[in-house]
Design a protein around this motif. Structure first.
Motif, PDB file in Angstrom:
ATOM      1  N   UNK A 107       0.832  -1.202   0.000  1.00 28.70           N
ATOM      2  CA  UNK A 107       0.000   0.000   0.000  1.00 28.70           C
ATOM      3  C   UNK A 107       0.865   1.249   0.000  1.00 28.70           C
ATOM      4  N   UNK A 108       1.904   1.275   0.820  1.00 26.53           N
ATOM      5  CA  UNK A 108       2.760   2.457   0.865  1.00 26.53           C
ATOM      6  C   UNK A 108       3.502   2.646  -0.457  1.00 26.53           C
ATOM      7  N   UNK A 109       3.866   1.569  -1.099  1.00 23.56           N
ATOM      8  CA  UNK A 109       4.529   1.671  -2.402  1.00 23.56           C
ATOM      9  C   UNK A 109       3.553   2.225  -3.441  1.00 23.56           C
ATOM     10  N   UNK A 110       2.310   1.758  -3.397  1.00 23.21           N
ATOM     11  CA  UNK A 110       1.307   2.265  -4.344  1.00 23.21           C
ATOM     12  C   UNK A 110       1.065   3.748  -4.136  1.00 23.21           C
ATOM     13  N   UNK A 111       0.958   4.169  -2.886  1.00 23.68           N
ATOM     14  CA  UNK A 111       0.738   5.588  -2.601  1.00 23.68           C
ATOM     15  C   UNK A 111       1.920   6.407  -3.093  1.00 23.68           C
ATOM     16  N   UNK A 112       3.131   5.922  -2.837  1.00 18.60           N
ATOM     17  CA  UNK A 112       4.332   6.645  -3.270  1.00 18.60           C
ATOM     18  C   UNK A 112       4.373   6.768  -4.791  1.00 18.60           C
ATOM     19  N   UNK A 113       4.032   5.691  -5.491  1.00 18.54           N
ATOM     20  CA  UNK A 113       4.020   5.735  -6.961  1.00 18.54           C
ATOM     21  C   UNK A 113       2.960   6.695  -7.479  1.00 18.54           C
ATOM     22  N   UNK A 114       1.782   6.694  -6.838  1.00 17.69           N
ATOM     23  CA  UNK A 114       0.717   7.612  -7.246  1.00 17.69           C
ATOM     24  C   UNK A 114       1.155   9.064  -7.065  1.00 17.69           C
ATOM     25  N   UNK A 115       1.762   9.369  -5.938  1.00 19.77           N
ATOM     26  CA  UNK A 115       2.229  10.737  -5.673  1.00 19.77           C
ATOM     27  C   UNK A 115       3.284  11.141  -6.690  1.00 19.77           C
ATOM     28  N   UNK A 116       4.214  10.258  -6.988  1.00 16.71           N
ATOM     29  CA  UNK A 116       5.245  10.569  -7.981  1.00 16.71           C
ATOM     30  C   UNK A 116       4.638  10.762  -9.374  1.00 16.71           C
ATOM     31  N   UNK A 117       3.654   9.959  -9.715  1.00 18.44           N
ATOM     32  CA  UNK A 117       3.001  10.098 -11.022  1.00 18.44           C
ATOM     33  C   UNK A 117       2.305  11.437 -11.129  1.00 18.44           C
ATOM     34  N   UNK A 118       1.575  11.818 -10.091  1.00 14.08           N
ATOM     35  CA  UNK A 118       0.859  13.097 -10.116  1.00 14.08           C
ATOM     36  C   UNK A 118       1.849  14.254 -10.120  1.00 14.08           C
ATOM     37  N   UNK A 119       2.904  14.118  -9.347  1.00 12.94           N
ATOM     38  CA  UNK A 119       3.878  15.209  -9.240  1.00 12.94           C
ATOM     39  C   UNK A 119       4.583  15.492 -10.568  1.00 12.94           C
ATOM     40  N   UNK A 120       4.937  14.442 -11.291  1.00 15.64           N
ATOM     41  CA  UNK A 120       5.747  14.623 -12.490  1.00 15.64           C
ATOM     42  C   UNK A 120       4.966  14.507 -13.798  1.00 15.64           C
ATOM     43  N   UNK A 121       3.657  14.367 -13.724  1.00 18.66           N
ATOM     44  CA  UNK A 121       2.851  14.297 -14.946  1.00 18.66           C
ATOM     45  C   UNK A 121       2.822  15.675 -15.606  1.00 18.66           C
ATOM     46  N   UNK A 122       3.006  15.726 -16.901  1.00 23.05           N
ATOM     47  CA  UNK A 122       2.975  17.030 -17.559  1.00 23.05           C
ATOM     48  C   UNK A 122       1.553  17.586 -17.600  1.00 23.05           C
ATOM     49  N   UNK A 123       1.442  18.867 -17.410  1.00 26.42           N
ATOM     50  CA  UNK A 123       0.138  19.519 -17.487  1.00 26.42           C
ATOM     51  C   UNK A 123      -0.270  19.655 -18.956  1.00 26.42           C
ATOM     52  N   UNK A 124      -1.560  19.545 -19.234  1.00 28.66           N
ATOM     53  CA  UNK A 124      -1.991  19.721 -20.621  1.00 28.66           C
ATOM     54  C   UNK A 124      -1.784  21.166 -21.072  1.00 28.66           C
ATOM     55  N   UNK A 125      -1.672  21.354 -22.365  1.00 33.24           N
ATOM     56  CA  UNK A 125      -1.467  22.695 -22.931  1.00 33.24           C
ATOM     57  C   UNK A 125      -2.668  23.105 -23.756  1.00 33.24           C
ATOM     58  N   UNK A 126      -2.872  24.409 -23.852  1.00 36.55           N
ATOM     59  CA  UNK A 126      -3.994  24.941 -24.623  1.00 36.55           C
ATOM     60  C   UNK A 126      -3.560  25.153 -26.069  1.00 36.55           C
ATOM     61  N   UNK A 127      -3.202  24.094 -26.705  1.00 37.60           N
ATOM     62  CA  UNK A 127      -2.847  24.154 -28.118  1.00 37.60           C
ATOM     63  C   UNK A 127      -3.186  22.811 -28.735  1.00 37.60           C
ATOM     64  N   UNK A 128      -3.502  22.811 -29.977  1.00 38.54           N
ATOM     65  CA  UNK A 128      -3.835  21.558 -30.644  1.00 38.54           C
ATOM     66  C   UNK A 128      -5.322  21.446 -30.924  1.00 38.54           C
ATOM     67  N   UNK A 129      -5.814  20.235 -30.865  1.00 38.30           N
ATOM     68  CA  UNK A 129      -7.204  19.957 -31.237  1.00 38.30           C
ATOM     69  C   UNK A 129      -8.179  20.438 -30.162  1.00 38.30           C
ATOM     70  N   UNK A 130      -9.459  20.355 -30.505  1.00 34.22           N
ATOM     71  CA  UNK A 130     -10.503  20.763 -29.557  1.00 34.22           C
ATOM     72  C   UNK A 130     -10.502  19.855 -28.333  1.00 34.22           C
ATOM     73  N   UNK A 131     -10.179  18.579 -28.518  1.00 29.40           N
ATOM     74  CA  UNK A 131     -10.110  17.663 -27.380  1.00 29.40           C
ATOM     75  C   UNK A 131      -9.017  18.039 -26.405  1.00 29.40           C
TER      76      UNK A 131
END
Length: 75
Positions: free
Chosen positions: A19-43
């Motif tokens: 459980x602690x490993x899963x939480x740590x991985x989730x936090x790292x994923x959220x922390x380092x995930x790139x934010x979406x950009x307002x460019x490109x398609x409508x989606x």
């Protein structure tokens, strides 16, 4: 056995290592995930707007919650 002591079955369970490993991985994923950009398609633009609105709502709720907790401590 007295009422003060806890039997092994009544003790709160500690989170497992998995459980602690899963939480740590989730936090790292959220922390380092790139934010979406307002460019490109409508989606992609819709994803950006959703990200922006979701972030604003989350931060406002977090701020209101912390304010409520501080208010409860002071009152």
């Amino acid at each position: 056995m007295s009422a003060v002591t806890l039997s092994p079955a009544a003790r709160p369970a500690r989170p497992s290592v998995a459980t602690s490993v899963r939480v740590r991985r989730f936090v790292e994923t959220v922390r380092w995930a790139p934010a979406p950009r307002f460019e490109g398609s409508a989606g992609r633009r819709a994803a950006f707007v959703g990200y922006l609105v979701g972030s604003m709502v989350a931060w406002v709720l977090l701020g209101v919650g912390v304010s409520a907790l501080l208010g409860a401590l002071v009152a």
